[in-house]
Scaffold this motif. Structure first.
Motif, PDB file in Angstrom:
ATOM      1  N   VAL A 258       0.812  -1.203   0.000  1.00 47.47           N
ATOM      2  CA  VAL A 258       0.000   0.000   0.000  1.00 47.47           C
ATOM      3  C   VAL A 258       0.850   1.259   0.000  1.00 47.47           C
ATOM      4  O   VAL A 258       0.577   2.222  -0.712  1.00 47.47           O
ATOM      5  CB  VAL A 258      -0.948   0.000   1.223  1.00 47.47           C
ATOM      6  N   ASP A 259       1.911   1.284   0.828  1.00 41.87           N
ATOM      7  CA  ASP A 259       2.738   2.475   0.968  1.00 41.87           C
ATOM      8  C   ASP A 259       4.049   2.054   1.614  1.00 41.87           C
ATOM      9  O   ASP A 259       4.219   0.901   2.037  1.00 41.87           O
ATOM     10  CB  ASP A 259       2.026   3.526   1.822  1.00 41.87           C
ATOM     11  N   SER A 260       4.969   2.996   1.698  1.00 42.00           N
ATOM     12  CA  SER A 260       6.244   2.704   2.336  1.00 42.00           C
ATOM     13  C   SER A 260       6.857   3.980   2.873  1.00 42.00           C
ATOM     14  O   SER A 260       6.435   5.089   2.527  1.00 42.00           O
ATOM     15  CB  SER A 260       7.217   2.050   1.340  1.00 42.00           C
ATOM     16  N   SER A 261       7.871   3.822   3.725  1.00 39.98           N
ATOM     17  CA  SER A 261       8.683   4.957   4.135  1.00 39.98           C
ATOM     18  C   SER A 261       9.518   5.414   2.943  1.00 39.98           C
ATOM     19  O   SER A 261       9.607   4.722   1.924  1.00 39.98           O
ATOM     20  CB  SER A 261       9.585   4.565   5.307  1.00 39.98           C
ATOM     21  N   ALA A 262      10.149   6.575   3.067  1.00 40.13           N
ATOM     22  CA  ALA A 262      10.916   7.125   1.946  1.00 40.13           C
ATOM     23  C   ALA A 262      12.038   6.203   1.519  1.00 40.13           C
ATOM     24  O   ALA A 262      12.344   6.081   0.330  1.00 40.13           O
ATOM     25  CB  ALA A 262      11.460   8.503   2.319  1.00 40.13           C
ATOM     26  N   ASP A 263      12.674   5.527   2.486  1.00 35.50           N
ATOM     27  CA  ASP A 263      13.773   4.620   2.145  1.00 35.50           C
ATOM     28  C   ASP A 263      13.299   3.199   1.896  1.00 35.50           C
ATOM     29  O   ASP A 263      14.106   2.302   1.661  1.00 35.50           O
ATOM     30  CB  ASP A 263      14.845   4.647   3.242  1.00 35.50           C
ATOM     31  N   GLU A 264      11.983   2.972   1.971  1.00 36.58           N
ATOM     32  CA  GLU A 264      11.344   1.674   1.728  1.00 36.58           C
ATOM     33  C   GLU A 264      11.778   0.604   2.721  1.00 36.58           C
ATOM     34  O   GLU A 264      11.609  -0.594   2.470  1.00 36.58           O
ATOM     35  CB  GLU A 264      11.577   1.204   0.291  1.00 36.58           C
ATOM     36  N   SER A 265      12.302   1.004   3.883  1.00 37.09           N
ATOM     37  CA  SER A 265      12.668   0.021   4.908  1.00 37.09           C
ATOM     38  C   SER A 265      11.451  -0.437   5.695  1.00 37.09           C
ATOM     39  O   SER A 265      11.475  -1.504   6.319  1.00 37.09           O
ATOM     40  CB  SER A 265      13.710   0.609   5.861  1.00 37.09           C
ATOM     41  N   LYS A 266      10.380   0.365   5.686  1.00 41.00           N
ATOM     42  CA  LYS A 266       9.135   0.007   6.360  1.00 41.00           C
ATOM     43  C   LYS A 266       8.013   0.050   5.330  1.00 41.00           C
ATOM     44  O   LYS A 266       7.927   0.977   4.522  1.00 41.00           O
ATOM     45  CB  LYS A 266       8.839   0.959   7.522  1.00 41.00           C
ATOM     46  N   LEU A 267       7.156  -0.953   5.368  1.00 43.40           N
ATOM     47  CA  LEU A 267       6.122  -1.105   4.354  1.00 43.40           C
ATOM     48  C   LEU A 267       4.753  -1.237   4.992  1.00 43.40           C
ATOM     49  O   LEU A 267       4.602  -1.882   6.040  1.00 43.40           O
ATOM     50  CB  LEU A 267       6.382  -2.352   3.500  1.00 43.40           C
ATOM     51  N   LEU A 268       3.755  -0.657   4.347  1.00 44.27           N
ATOM     52  CA  LEU A 268       2.357  -0.925   4.657  1.00 44.27           C
ATOM     53  C   LEU A 268       1.851  -1.911   3.616  1.00 44.27           C
ATOM     54  O   LEU A 268       2.043  -1.711   2.412  1.00 44.27           O
ATOM     55  CB  LEU A 268       1.521   0.349   4.566  1.00 44.27           C
ATOM     56  N   LEU A 269       1.206  -2.977   4.058  1.00 45.16           N
ATOM     57  CA  LEU A 269       0.675  -3.940   3.097  1.00 45.16           C
ATOM     58  C   LEU A 269      -0.721  -4.369   3.501  1.00 45.16           C
ATOM     59  O   LEU A 269      -1.144  -4.187   4.649  1.00 45.16           O
ATOM     60  CB  LEU A 269       1.611  -5.129   2.943  1.00 45.16           C
ATOM     61  N   PHE A 270      -1.415  -4.935   2.542  1.00 48.34           N
ATOM     62  CA  PHE A 270      -2.800  -5.367   2.739  1.00 48.34           C
ATOM     63  C   PHE A 270      -2.927  -6.806   2.284  1.00 48.34           C
ATOM     64  O   PHE A 270      -2.431  -7.178   1.213  1.00 48.34           O
ATOM     65  CB  PHE A 270      -3.754  -4.482   1.942  1.00 48.34           C
ATOM     66  N   ALA A 271      -3.556  -7.637   3.103  1.00 50.20           N
ATOM     67  CA  ALA A 271      -3.749  -9.051   2.778  1.00 50.20           C
ATOM     68  C   ALA A 271      -5.227  -9.393   2.908  1.00 50.20           C
ATOM     69  O   ALA A 271      -5.871  -9.045   3.906  1.00 50.20           O
ATOM     70  CB  ALA A 271      -2.923  -9.921   3.710  1.00 50.20           C
ATOM     71  N   SER A 272      -5.785 -10.066   1.901  1.00 41.71           N
ATOM     72  CA  SER A 272      -7.201 -10.438   1.930  1.00 41.71           C
ATOM     73  C   SER A 272      -7.415 -11.668   1.067  1.00 41.71           C
ATOM     74  O   SER A 272      -6.538 -12.087   0.305  1.00 41.71           O
ATOM     75  CB  SER A 272      -8.070  -9.282   1.423  1.00 41.71           C
ATOM     76  N   SER A 273      -8.615 -12.237   1.170  1.00 44.14           N
ATOM     77  CA  SER A 273      -8.970 -13.386   0.339  1.00 44.14           C
ATOM     78  C   SER A 273     -10.477 -13.396   0.148  1.00 44.14           C
ATOM     79  O   SER A 273     -11.177 -12.473   0.581  1.00 44.14           O
ATOM     80  CB  SER A 273      -8.511 -14.699   0.990  1.00 44.14           C
ATOM     81  N   ASP A 274     -10.997 -14.440  -0.470  1.00 42.22           N
ATOM     82  CA  ASP A 274     -12.437 -14.527  -0.663  1.00 42.22           C
ATOM     83  C   ASP A 274     -13.178 -14.649   0.668  1.00 42.22           C
ATOM     84  O   ASP A 274     -14.291 -14.147   0.815  1.00 42.22           O
ATOM     85  CB  ASP A 274     -12.786 -15.686  -1.592  1.00 42.22           C
ATOM     86  N   VAL A 275     -12.566 -15.299   1.660  1.00 40.78           N
ATOM     87  CA  VAL A 275     -13.219 -15.513   2.947  1.00 40.78           C
ATOM     88  C   VAL A 275     -12.634 -14.623   4.047  1.00 40.78           C
ATOM     89  O   VAL A 275     -12.883 -14.840   5.230  1.00 40.78           O
ATOM     90  CB  VAL A 275     -13.143 -16.991   3.361  1.00 40.78           C
ATOM     91  N   ASP A 276     -11.868 -13.635   3.655  1.00 38.41           N
ATOM     92  CA  ASP A 276     -11.271 -12.699   4.611  1.00 38.41           C
ATOM     93  C   ASP A 276     -11.351 -11.297   4.027  1.00 38.41           C
ATOM     94  O   ASP A 276     -10.700 -11.015   3.020  1.00 38.41           O
ATOM     95  CB  ASP A 276      -9.816 -13.083   4.886  1.00 38.41           C
ATOM     96  N   PRO A 277     -12.142 -10.395   4.633  1.00 34.08           N
ATOM     97  CA  PRO A 277     -12.258  -9.035   4.091  1.00 34.08           C
ATOM     98  C   PRO A 277     -10.945  -8.289   4.034  1.00 34.08           C
ATOM     99  O   PRO A 277     -10.803  -7.349   3.246  1.00 34.08           O
ATOM    100  CB  PRO A 277     -13.229  -8.356   5.061  1.00 34.08           C
ATOM    101  N   GLY A 278      -9.989  -8.664   4.860  1.00 35.10           N
ATOM    102  CA  GLY A 278      -8.669  -8.072   4.734  1.00 35.10           C
ATOM    103  C   GLY A 278      -8.152  -7.432   5.994  1.00 35.10           C
ATOM    104  O   GLY A 278      -8.906  -7.021   6.885  1.00 35.10           O
ATOM    105  N   GLN A 279      -6.829  -7.374   6.079  1.00 35.45           N
ATOM    106  CA  GLN A 279      -6.121  -6.827   7.228  1.00 35.45           C
ATOM    107  C   GLN A 279      -4.936  -6.025   6.721  1.00 35.45           C
ATOM    108  O   GLN A 279      -4.251  -6.413   5.778  1.00 35.45           O
ATOM    109  CB  GLN A 279      -5.616  -7.984   8.105  1.00 35.45           C
ATOM    110  N   PHE A 280      -4.703  -4.865   7.342  1.00 35.90           N
ATOM    111  CA  PHE A 280      -3.513  -4.077   7.057  1.00 35.90           C
ATOM    112  C   PHE A 280      -2.399  -4.495   8.013  1.00 35.90           C
ATOM    113  O   PHE A 280      -2.642  -4.779   9.191  1.00 35.90           O
ATOM    114  CB  PHE A 280      -3.789  -2.582   7.214  1.00 35.90           C
ATOM    115  N   TYR A 281      -1.163  -4.506   7.475  1.00 37.17           N
ATOM    116  CA  TYR A 281       0.009  -4.874   8.260  1.00 37.17           C
ATOM    117  C   TYR A 281       1.112  -3.841   8.042  1.00 37.17           C
ATOM    118  O   TYR A 281       1.138  -3.147   7.023  1.00 37.17           O
ATOM    119  CB  TYR A 281       0.552  -6.243   7.828  1.00 37.17           C
ATOM    120  N   ARG A 282       2.039  -3.792   8.994  1.00 38.17           N
ATOM    121  CA  ARG A 282       3.283  -3.050   8.809  1.00 38.17           C
ATOM    122  C   ARG A 282       4.428  -4.048   8.848  1.00 38.17           C
ATOM    123  O   ARG A 282       4.485  -4.907   9.741  1.00 38.17           O
ATOM    124  CB  ARG A 282       3.488  -1.988   9.887  1.00 38.17           C
ATOM    125  N   TYR A 283       5.333  -3.934   7.879  1.00 41.64           N
ATOM    126  CA  TYR A 283       6.499  -4.818   7.840  1.00 41.64           C
ATOM    127  C   TYR A 283       7.766  -3.976   7.926  1.00 41.64           C
ATOM    128  O   TYR A 283       7.940  -3.006   7.177  1.00 41.64           O
ATOM    129  CB  TYR A 283       6.520  -5.648   6.558  1.00 41.64           C
TER     130      TYR A 283
END
Length: 664
Positions: A360-385
């Motif tokens: 979804v997004d990242s820090s300027a240096d891309e060391s930290k990431l926002l991501l989204f995970a979902s499926s047909d039976v899961d509306p979805g969850q946001f994560y930070r990596y």
């Protein structure tokens, strides 16, 4: 994990916790609730996340989460006007946000749409309008408040490149010199609002593309005729590095079927000195890289011989191109960046249910990431990596109301049309069902230039949990399967498109999935058109019709755009000929046998509510059973918990009554 608990606790403030039981009213309320998250953004340093979330009243709340300390995210702004929508917020710096608001205004019975950008400190103070204000001598009004085309200007923190619509000025009796008119680009300081002209306005300019580091490299020109109408073509020019001269790059032209042909640039990679864009490759859309060195070389980056490559994947403040995507049975992403490719594969295997992963997004240096995970039976969850710590943390669920519910699996299928063509689609059966002798719904998608994809769908899941089998056909006329499949779009080729929709219903019956007397159809927008027109083509097939914001008269749809610049584009999409009369359900209301339920927002600017009102009148005049539900102050998407809950509850009761199914 203290931060995670804090975020979830905050979500509960704006969203009701899951209710006990799964009766009709409870399910309608839970599935009718809007997503708890509209949009997320990460700060350049990676320590803050902004969260745009709806509230129960139809407004929105902007939260700021500090991921370095425990505690709840702070609500820093509330937008409660029903005719104003907070669409997104992005970080310009670690301490400054830029947000976009859309506004609707009724003028003489016509709904006008405006957009405006503003900036604010991350504590919610010092709110300033970023969109330029026009003086009293401006001739006309600005509907589009501009957009940010570059967030990352080297050595200029807090400054962005922003497109701006310049209006002509009345300079009579003054010494004021007009700056010109049309779309230009300014360098804007998001705190002081100081502005510097970067690209002079051009009357027919429609787009500018930066390299993500402060250099405008591509300009789109959309010519108009003497009456101000668009001509259905866009010419793109580019600049070589360190040059201010524009040179020809490519042309994109709309066909009589509504398709756009030619290389359409989407992004510039300054390091490679290429423009990424989409063009035809043996009848399918593919991703190409075109050189910006004057040689005009064009390289195929990603193409397929079965589906269109239709999306570019970018990341971070500089919008770096890292991949592209396409949809077969599932949406697939091919990363060009080896590190992200490896990371996405690993996360997809590690997370429960092997969901689809998107960054979804990242820090300027891309060391930290926002991501989204979902499926047909899961509306979805946001994560930070965190790449450095190799740590994945859950942040927020998209639909807290559905936590713990067993949802229905969506399975890709194909069925044979009357002429033998295999039509792809998705079948969702009630959880635990044997899949036989069920009440069933055919659910054609909107568009018509769209398609259904595998994944969570709140409409599909509600009806599946209410005991219906749901089939979503990607009929001929859908996008994503190449030019031959799109044909002359779902209006001009309506007999083929609607024939495929009806064949989906016949397939459900032939397979024993649907009981013949318990087959209904439901659709939104073009899907609503298809639902109504299906019974014009075969009046006895469906026992109930639900149409949400439907097109009902093609000539009326054309006429609705006559005062807009895109009228020739819509005119070309609809076309002329016998299909205008034969393919308009309002003109063939007498052939419809099944009862009809219509829903429509009275502020809909995509498909005006007059389309549903006309359909209801024509059905009543023909002695047919029809009900029209009008939602006040809502647009095409019915962004309201109450409206969506009513839509689900009332349509379910309507379908059950028409199919002879006991209410429960």
């Amino acid at each position: 994990m203290r931060i995670i608990r804090g975020l979830l606790a905050t979500a509960a403030v704006t969203l009701a916790m899951p209710a006990a039981g799964q009766d009709a009213a409870t399910l309608a309320q839970r599935f009718g609730a809007l997503e708890s998250i509209r949009q997320l953004s990460m700060s350049p340093g990676g320590n803050y996340v902004s969260i745009v979330a709806p509230d129960k009243t139809g407004g929105q709340v902007l939260y700021l989460a500090d991921l370095t300390v425990p505690g709840l995210p702070k609500a820093i702004m509330r937008q409660g006007q029903p005719d104003q929508q907070l669409r997104w917020c992005e970080f310009a710096t670690d301490t400054r946000l830029v947000c976009m608001v859309t506004l609707q205004m009724d003028e003489g019975g016509e709904t006008l749409n405006f957009s405006r950008l503003f900036s604010m400190a991350t504590d919610g103070t010092d709110v300033k309008q970023l969109s330029a204000r026009n003086g009293g001598r401006s001739l006309g009004r600005v509907f589009y408040g501009g957009g940010i085309i570059d967030w990352d200007l080297p050595g200029k923190p807090g400054k962005v490149l922003m497109s701006r619509v310049f209006l002509p000025q009345d300079t009579s009796g003054t010494n004021i010199r007009s700056k010109g008119e049309g779309l230009g680009v300014e360098e804007v300081d998001v705190t002081t609002l100081s502005r510097k002209l970067i690209e002079k306005p051009r009357s027919e300019a429609s787009e500018y593309i930066s390299d993500g580091h402060g250099n405008v490299r591509i300009m789109g020109i959309t010519p108009r005729d003497a009456d101000g109408y668009l001509r259905g073509k866009v010419s793109y020019s580019y600049r070589k590095p360190d040059s201010r001269e524009w040179e020809g790059l490519a042309k994109v032209v709309q066909s009589d079927a509504g398709l756009w042909g030619g290389f359409e640039p989407y992004a510039v990679d300054g390091a490679r000195n290429v423009a990424y864009g989409f063009d035809d490759n043996n009848g399918y859309s593919a991703l190409f890289a075109m050189s910006l060195d004057g040689l005009g070389s064009k390289e195929l980056v990603l193409g397929r011989n079965d589906v269109d490559v239709d999306s570019l994947i970018q990341i971070g403040p500089s919008n770096r191109v890292v991949g592209a995507s396409y949809a077969t049975e599932r949406r697939m992403i091919e990363f060009f960046d080896p590190e992200l490719k490896k990371l996405a594969a690993g996360l997809g295997k590690a997370l429960p249910g092997k969901p689809a992963i998107s960054f979804v997004d990242s820090s300027a240096d891309e060391s930290k990431l926002l991501l989204f995970a979902s499926s047909d039976v899961d509306p979805g969850q946001f994560y930070r990596y965190d790449k450095t710590a190799r740590k994945l943390e859950p942040l927020l669920p998209v639909r807290a109301e559905l936590a713990g519910m067993k949802l229905a699996e969506m399975k890709p299928i194909t069925f044979a049309a009357a002429d033998g063509t295999q039509i792809p689609g998705y079948l969702t059966l009630p959880p635990g069902s044997a899949g036989k002798n069920l009440p069933a719904i055919v659910m054609p998608h909107g568009g018509p230039g769209s398609r259904d994809e595998w994944g969570f769908d709140w409409l599909v899941q509600f009806y599946a949990l209410r005991g219906y089998a749901v089939l979503q056909p990607n009929f001929r006329g859908s996008a994503g399967y190449g030019n031959a499949w799109f044909r002359r779009n779902g209006f001009q080729s309506w007999r083929t498109a609607i024939g495929d929709v009806n064949d989906a219903g016949r397939w459900l019956v032939s397979q024993g999935i649907a009981a013949p007397d318990k087959l209904g159809i439901l659709g939104w927008s073009y899907g609503g058109y298809a639902a109504l027109q299906s019974s014009v083509l075969d009046p006895g097939l469906f026992k109930a019709i639900v149409a949400i914001a439907p097109v009902t008269d093609l000539e009326g749809l054309r006429a609705d755009r006559i005062d807009y610049a895109d009228y020739p584009l819509v005119d070309r999409l609809i076309g002329t000929g016998a299909h205008i009369r034969e393919g308009s359900p309002a003109r063939n209301a007498g052939q419809i046998k099944a009862p009809v339920l219509l829903f429509h927002g009275d502020q809909d600017t995509n498909v005006k509510i007059t389309q549903s009102r006309l359909m209801a009148d024509r059905l009543r005049d023909a002695g047919k059973q029809v009900e029209l539900v009008e939602f006040q102050k809502l647009d095409h998407y019915l962004q309201s918990n109450a409206a969506r809950t009513r839509l689900l509850s009332q349509s379910d009761a309507f379908l059950r009554k028409a199919m002879g199914i006991p209410a429960n």
